[in-house]
Design a protein around this motif. Structure first.
Motif, PDB file in Angstrom:
ATOM      1  N   GLY A 198       0.780  -1.232   0.000  1.00 28.51           N
ATOM      2  CA  GLY A 198       0.000   0.000   0.000  1.00 28.51           C
ATOM      3  C   GLY A 198       0.807   1.275   0.000  1.00 28.51           C
ATOM      4  N   VAL A 199       2.128   1.191  -0.016  1.00 33.38           N
ATOM      5  CA  VAL A 199       2.948   2.397   0.013  1.00 33.38           C
ATOM      6  C   VAL A 199       3.332   2.835  -1.396  1.00 33.38           C
ATOM      7  N   VAL A 200       3.647   1.886  -2.255  1.00 26.06           N
ATOM      8  CA  VAL A 200       4.140   2.220  -3.585  1.00 26.06           C
ATOM      9  C   VAL A 200       3.012   2.590  -4.541  1.00 26.06           C
ATOM     10  N   ALA A 201       1.839   1.990  -4.401  1.00 19.27           N
ATOM     11  CA  ALA A 201       0.726   2.250  -5.325  1.00 19.27           C
ATOM     12  C   ALA A 201       0.343   3.723  -5.398  1.00 19.27           C
ATOM     13  N   PRO A 202       0.215   4.443  -4.274  1.00 19.89           N
ATOM     14  CA  PRO A 202      -0.113   5.874  -4.388  1.00 19.89           C
ATOM     15  C   PRO A 202       0.983   6.701  -5.050  1.00 19.89           C
ATOM     16  N   VAL A 203       2.231   6.290  -4.909  1.00 21.62           N
ATOM     17  CA  VAL A 203       3.318   7.032  -5.548  1.00 21.62           C
ATOM     18  C   VAL A 203       3.294   6.805  -7.060  1.00 21.62           C
ATOM     19  N   GLY A 204       3.051   5.574  -7.476  1.00 23.13           N
ATOM     20  CA  GLY A 204       3.007   5.254  -8.892  1.00 23.13           C
ATOM     21  C   GLY A 204       1.814   5.836  -9.616  1.00 23.13           C
ATOM     22  N   ALA A 205       0.805   6.255  -8.885  1.00 27.36           N
ATOM     23  CA  ALA A 205      -0.404   6.808  -9.505  1.00 27.36           C
ATOM     24  C   ALA A 205      -0.292   8.303  -9.778  1.00 27.36           C
ATOM     25  N   ILE A 206       0.763   8.944  -9.308  1.00 28.34           N
ATOM     26  CA  ILE A 206       0.879  10.397  -9.455  1.00 28.34           C
ATOM     27  C   ILE A 206       1.043  10.808 -10.911  1.00 28.34           C
ATOM     28  N   VAL A 207       1.934  10.157 -11.640  1.00 28.00           N
ATOM     29  CA  VAL A 207       2.229  10.576 -13.016  1.00 28.00           C
ATOM     30  C   VAL A 207       1.038  10.407 -13.957  1.00 28.00           C
ATOM     31  N   PRO A 208       0.379   9.231 -13.995  1.00 32.54           N
ATOM     32  CA  PRO A 208      -0.757   9.126 -14.915  1.00 32.54           C
ATOM     33  C   PRO A 208      -1.892  10.090 -14.571  1.00 32.54           C
ATOM     34  N   ALA A 209      -2.136  10.290 -13.290  1.00 30.43           N
ATOM     35  CA  ALA A 209      -3.210  11.207 -12.892  1.00 30.43           C
ATOM     36  C   ALA A 209      -2.857  12.646 -13.238  1.00 30.43           C
ATOM     37  N   SER A 210      -1.600  13.018 -13.078  1.00 33.27           N
ATOM     38  CA  SER A 210      -1.221  14.401 -13.381  1.00 33.27           C
ATOM     39  C   SER A 210      -1.281  14.687 -14.873  1.00 33.27           C
ATOM     40  N   ILE A 211      -0.925  13.718 -15.698  1.00 32.45           N
ATOM     41  CA  ILE A 211      -1.000  13.922 -17.150  1.00 32.45           C
ATOM     42  C   ILE A 211      -2.451  14.055 -17.595  1.00 32.45           C
TER      43      ILE A 211
ATOM     44  N   ILE B  27      -6.558   3.224  -6.920  1.00 32.32           N
ATOM     45  CA  ILE B  27      -7.357   2.003  -6.834  1.00 32.32           C
ATOM     46  C   ILE B  27      -6.877   0.988  -7.864  1.00 32.32           C
ATOM     47  N   ILE B  28      -6.624   1.438  -9.095  1.00 34.42           N
ATOM     48  CA  ILE B  28      -6.149   0.537 -10.147  1.00 34.42           C
ATOM     49  C   ILE B  28      -4.779  -0.040  -9.785  1.00 34.42           C
ATOM     50  N   ALA B  29      -3.881   0.791  -9.271  1.00 33.00           N
ATOM     51  CA  ALA B  29      -2.543   0.317  -8.911  1.00 33.00           C
ATOM     52  C   ALA B  29      -2.603  -0.691  -7.768  1.00 33.00           C
ATOM     53  N   ARG B  30      -3.492  -0.468  -6.807  1.00 31.52           N
ATOM     54  CA  ARG B  30      -3.629  -1.431  -5.701  1.00 31.52           C
ATOM     55  C   ARG B  30      -4.186  -2.760  -6.200  1.00 31.52           C
ATOM     56  N   GLU B  31      -5.170  -2.696  -7.097  1.00 33.85           N
ATOM     57  CA  GLU B  31      -5.750  -3.929  -7.635  1.00 33.85           C
ATOM     58  C   GLU B  31      -4.711  -4.696  -8.459  1.00 33.85           C
ATOM     59  N   GLU B  32      -3.897  -3.988  -9.240  1.00 34.07           N
ATOM     60  CA  GLU B  32      -2.851  -4.663 -10.014  1.00 34.07           C
ATOM     61  C   GLU B  32      -1.817  -5.288  -9.105  1.00 34.07           C
ATOM     62  N   ALA B  33      -1.483  -4.614  -8.001  1.00 31.08           N
ATOM     63  CA  ALA B  33      -0.513  -5.169  -7.055  1.00 31.08           C
ATOM     64  C   ALA B  33      -1.063  -6.428  -6.393  1.00 31.08           C
TER      65      ALA B  33
END
Length: 165
Positions: free
Chosen positions: A12-25, A155-161
């Motif tokens: 649960g720590v890495v998923a929110p960090v990895g979601a920053i770039v796609p959401a910002s674009i 949510i998508i990153a957590r489900e993929e993890a």
């Protein structure tokens, strides 16, 4: 059981960090399009009446290039504000971010971030200023989609993890 290397030390720590770039674009694209539409619809109709077709095509090409540059710059700014405002909220919510009430919290957080950005910029100016609602709406065109898209990407990153584990 075979060893599988992982980059995540705590779930649960890495998923929110990895979601920053796609959401910002995505939020930058939406915000630029909304603000460009506002600018286009507020221009006087006779602004381009004397321009030749070649000049109009040149203006459209220059505007497209400028919009692409603005999307890139806005992506960096949105990623910065998502790191400051969105990431702590996503970490605090944890798995509860998928709850429907978390969408309201994400949008409230995005609204606070937009107000902070507008108030900070008016606070740093040398002239006496008040809170600008027009600037708030223009920044909100970036912030509200950023809050929505960031929550969705987490949510998508957590489900993929979970699926890859």
């Amino acid at each position: 059981m075979s060893y599988r290397p992982t980059y995540e030390s705590r779930p649960g720590v890495v998923a929110p960090v990895g979601a920053i770039v796609p959401a910002s674009i995505g939020a930058a694209e939406i915000g630029v399009l909304v603000n460009a539409a506002i600018v286009i619809f507020t221009l006087p109709a006779d602004e381009f009446a004397g321009a030749s077709p070649a000049e109009l095509l040149l203006m459209i090409g220059a505007a497209g290039f400028a919009l692409a540059l603005v999307v890139v710059g806005a992506s960096f700014v949105i990623a910065f504000y998502l790191t400051i405002f969105g990431l702590p909220v996503a970490w605090l919510l944890g798995d509860r971010i998928a709850h429907p009430l978390a969408l309201g919290l994400a949008l409230i957080d995005a609204t606070i971030a937009a107000a902070f950005a507008v108030a900070r910029s008016s606070f740093l100016s040398s002239e006496a200023s008040t809170f600008s609602w027009i600037a708030f709406l223009m920044v909100g065109a970036f912030a509200i989609p950023a809050g929505f898209l960031y929550r969705r990407q987490v949510i998508i990153a957590r489900e993929e993890a979970e699926l890859s584990a």
